[in-house]
Design an enzyme around this catalytic site. Structure first.
Site, PDB file in Angstrom:
ATOM      1  N   GLU A 283       0.952 -11.374  -0.603  1.00  0.00           N
ATOM      2  CA  GLU A 283       1.045 -11.041  -2.321  1.00  0.00           C
ATOM      3  C   GLU A 283       1.837 -11.043  -2.976  1.00  0.00           C
ATOM      4  O   GLU A 283       2.069 -10.362  -3.631  1.00  0.00           O
ATOM      5  CB  GLU A 283       1.582  -9.232  -1.177  1.00  0.00           C
ATOM      6  CG  GLU A 283       0.952  -8.430  -0.317  1.00  0.00           C
ATOM      7  CD  GLU A 283       1.811  -7.017   0.214  1.00  0.00           C
ATOM      8  OE1 GLU A 283       2.474  -7.358  -0.536  1.00  0.00           O
ATOM      9  OE2 GLU A 283       1.107  -6.614   1.192  1.00  0.00           O
TER      10      GLU A 283
ATOM     11  N   LYS B 201      -2.120   4.902   2.152  1.00  0.00           N
ATOM     12  CA  LYS B 201      -2.630   3.900   1.929  1.00  0.00           C
ATOM     13  C   LYS B 201      -4.591   4.573   2.363  1.00  0.00           C
ATOM     14  O   LYS B 201      -4.454   4.185   3.579  1.00  0.00           O
ATOM     15  CB  LYS B 201      -3.040   3.176   2.871  1.00  0.00           C
ATOM     16  CG  LYS B 201      -1.489   2.407   3.032  1.00  0.00           C
ATOM     17  CD  LYS B 201      -0.907   1.134   4.151  1.00  0.00           C
ATOM     18  CE  LYS B 201       0.344  -0.068   3.832  1.00  0.00           C
ATOM     19  NZ  LYS B 201       0.592  -0.855   4.346  1.00  0.00           N
TER      20      LYS B 201
HETATM   21  P1  PGA Z   1      -0.476  -5.046   5.102  1.00  0.00           P
HETATM   22  O1  PGA Z   1       0.788  -4.252   5.147  1.00  0.00           O
HETATM   23  O2  PGA Z   1      -0.542  -6.013   5.539  1.00  0.00           O
HETATM   24  O3  PGA Z   1      -1.026  -4.109   6.644  1.00  0.00           O
HETATM   25  O4  PGA Z   1      -1.271  -4.150   4.369  1.00  0.00           O
HETATM   26  C1  PGA Z   1       1.752  -4.024   3.932  1.00  0.00           C
HETATM   27  C2  PGA Z   1       2.649  -2.740   4.005  1.00  0.00           C
HETATM   28  O5  PGA Z   1       3.394  -3.061   5.488  1.00  0.00           O
HETATM   29  O6  PGA Z   1       3.148  -1.923   3.942  1.00  0.00           O
HETATM   30 ZN    ZN Z   2       4.923  -1.397   5.503  1.00  0.00          ZN
END
Ligand code: PGA
Ligand code: ZN
Length: 434
Positions: free
Chosen positions: A206, A338
């Site tokens: 990220e 999300k």
């Molecule tokens: P992800 O995780 O890799 O599943 O997008 C991000 C998170 O745990 O907030």
């Molecule tokens: Zn998380």
């Protein structure tokens, strides 16, 4: 003629920030408006979330999305064409019913979320408004407090450090713009401190730094030093937010911190985290316990929930039912939101409303696999959500989101309100040594 009637829908394969295939959908309305959206993808996923449909096999590591695209260009198009885009709930209900599984595994959560978001975009284009304004009307004037990753670990940096996200947040800033200026300084100085001490190994998924640490606590010390080096007051202007993502290293109430070669039970992990809360200006901790450890999450919330925000991600997977159940049990006091964990905008909004009804906080969040799509920024502002999590302060798929929020803040002019300390209003001061 009703200009909002969906006339065309098509899916295409595009690529995400890890170079993996993902799904883009374009929706055309009778009046000529076109809406477009791209599904993101997680790496540290909750077992309860909507499932991305991937083709399997050897080609592209099994991650191709031809089956999801065939669903979009086939049965989803047949079912949705002719529907009125002004009725998001009806469109989403058709997607849910057509899929027929509890986790979107037949059509693919990647297919359904891209369709659902593209329909919303098309509708906003048709009325000539940006999506955030279309969703929130004139009530939409709050810019969320960003939480921004400085160091990446866990599943995003091959477990180089157990804690997944070491983030900063700027409750003392007076605007979104100022919060980003402060964050840029902290990000830059944290990188310099790591490099000068020979502990910088690159960037994680990220955009946060990929560190060489001896302990997880090294990350906390580094954040405080970077905040101070930026001339900010830890705990007042700038604070620390962590995503432990404990499901990645814990099961059945047992936790293995590989970096420190420590085996802990839930209470041992809770004790470690509470020690950190005592010594560092931490305001928020996400997934402090694994998704299967409700008792541990309940005990941790009981012990620390008045001092810090305790966020459920894998633990509640943007699901209204799971949020209500966790709230009734006294586990967590905030939900990560999300959209692709839910699979449609309607279900995402229902999860947000469940969090609000429980008196919880909420954070709209990106995934570790992202693209130029900025829909989540519009959702956060349009729905009046006071926090936004997008990853780090580097890489264009992250910066596209921060920059979009800046444009919206500017367009609101003197009407803009910055969430600032609002999300932590009910909490005892952070970082106060006990
Ligand atoms: P992800 O995780 O890799 O599943 O997008 C991000 C998170 O745990 O907030
Ligand atoms: Zn998380």
């Amino acid at each position: 003629m009703n200009g909002f009637i969906i006339t065309k829908l098509r899916g295409r394969r595009v690529w995400d920030s890890r170079g993996r295939p993902t799904v883009e959908v374009e929706v055309d309305l009778a009046g000529g408006a076109v809406g477009r959206a791209i599904a993101p993808a997680g790496a540290s996923m909750g077992t309860g979330e909507a499932v991305d449909l991937r083709d399997g096999g050897a080609h592209l590591g099994g991650l191709d999305v031809q089956n999801a695209l065939a669903n979009i260009n086939g049965e989803i198009r047949m079912a949705i064409a002719g529907m009125d885009a002004t009725d998001q709930a009806a469109v989403d209900q058709v997607l849910i019913a057509l899929d027929g599984t509890p986790n979107k595994s037949r059509l693919g959560g990647n297919a359904t979320i891209a369709v659902s978001m593209a329909v919303a975009h098309a509708r906003a284009v048709a009325v000539g408004e940006p999506l955030w304004r279309h969703l929130g009307g004139f009530d939409a004037c709050t810019l969320p407090l960003p939480e921004i990753q400085i160091i990446g670990g866990g599943a995003h940096a091959r477990s180089r450090v157990d804690v997944q996200d070491f983030m900063v947040t700027m409750p003392g800033a007076s605007s979104f713009d100022e919060a980003l200026v402060w964050t840029a300084e902290v990000y830059r100085l944290a990188g310099k401190l790591l490099e000068d001490s020979g502990r910088l190994q690159g960037v994680a998924d990220e955009g946060g730094y990929w560190p060489a640490f001896a302990t997880n606590e090294d990350g906390l010390e580094l954040l405080v030093r970077a905040i101070e080096a930026a001339g900010l007051k830890p705990g007042e202007q700038a604070a620390i937010s962590l995503d432990i993502a404990a499901s990645e290293f814990g099961r059945g109430g047992r936790y293995r911190l590989a970096l420190e070669e420590k085996d802990l039970d839930s209470d041992g992990l809770a004790e470690l985290l509470i020690g950190w809360i005592d010594r560092y200006p931490i305001v928020s901790i996400e997934d402090p316990m694994a998704e299967d450890d409700e008792a541990g999450m309940r005990r941790f919330t009981e012990a620390a929930g008045r001092r810090v925000q305790i966020v459920g991600d894998d633990f509640v997977v943007t699901d209204a039912k799971r949020i209500r159940k966790a709230a009734a049990a006294g586990a967590c006091n905030a939900a990560l939101i999300k959209p692709n964990q839910a699979g449609t905008l309607t279900e995402t909004k229902a999860a947000l409303e469940a969090a609000r009804a429980a008196g919880w906080g909420a954070i709209v969040s990106a995934r570790s696999g992202e693209t130029e799509d900025v829909t989540i920024v519009h959702l956060a502002i349009g729905w009046g959500v006071a926090q936004l999590k997008v990853g780090s302060f580097a890489r264009a798929e992250r910066m596209a989101k921060w920059n979009e929020a800046l444009r919206i803040e500017e367009s609101l002019g003197t009407m803009a309100l910055f969430a600032g300390r609002l999300p932590f209003a009910g909490l005892a001061p952070a970082g106060a040594a006990s």
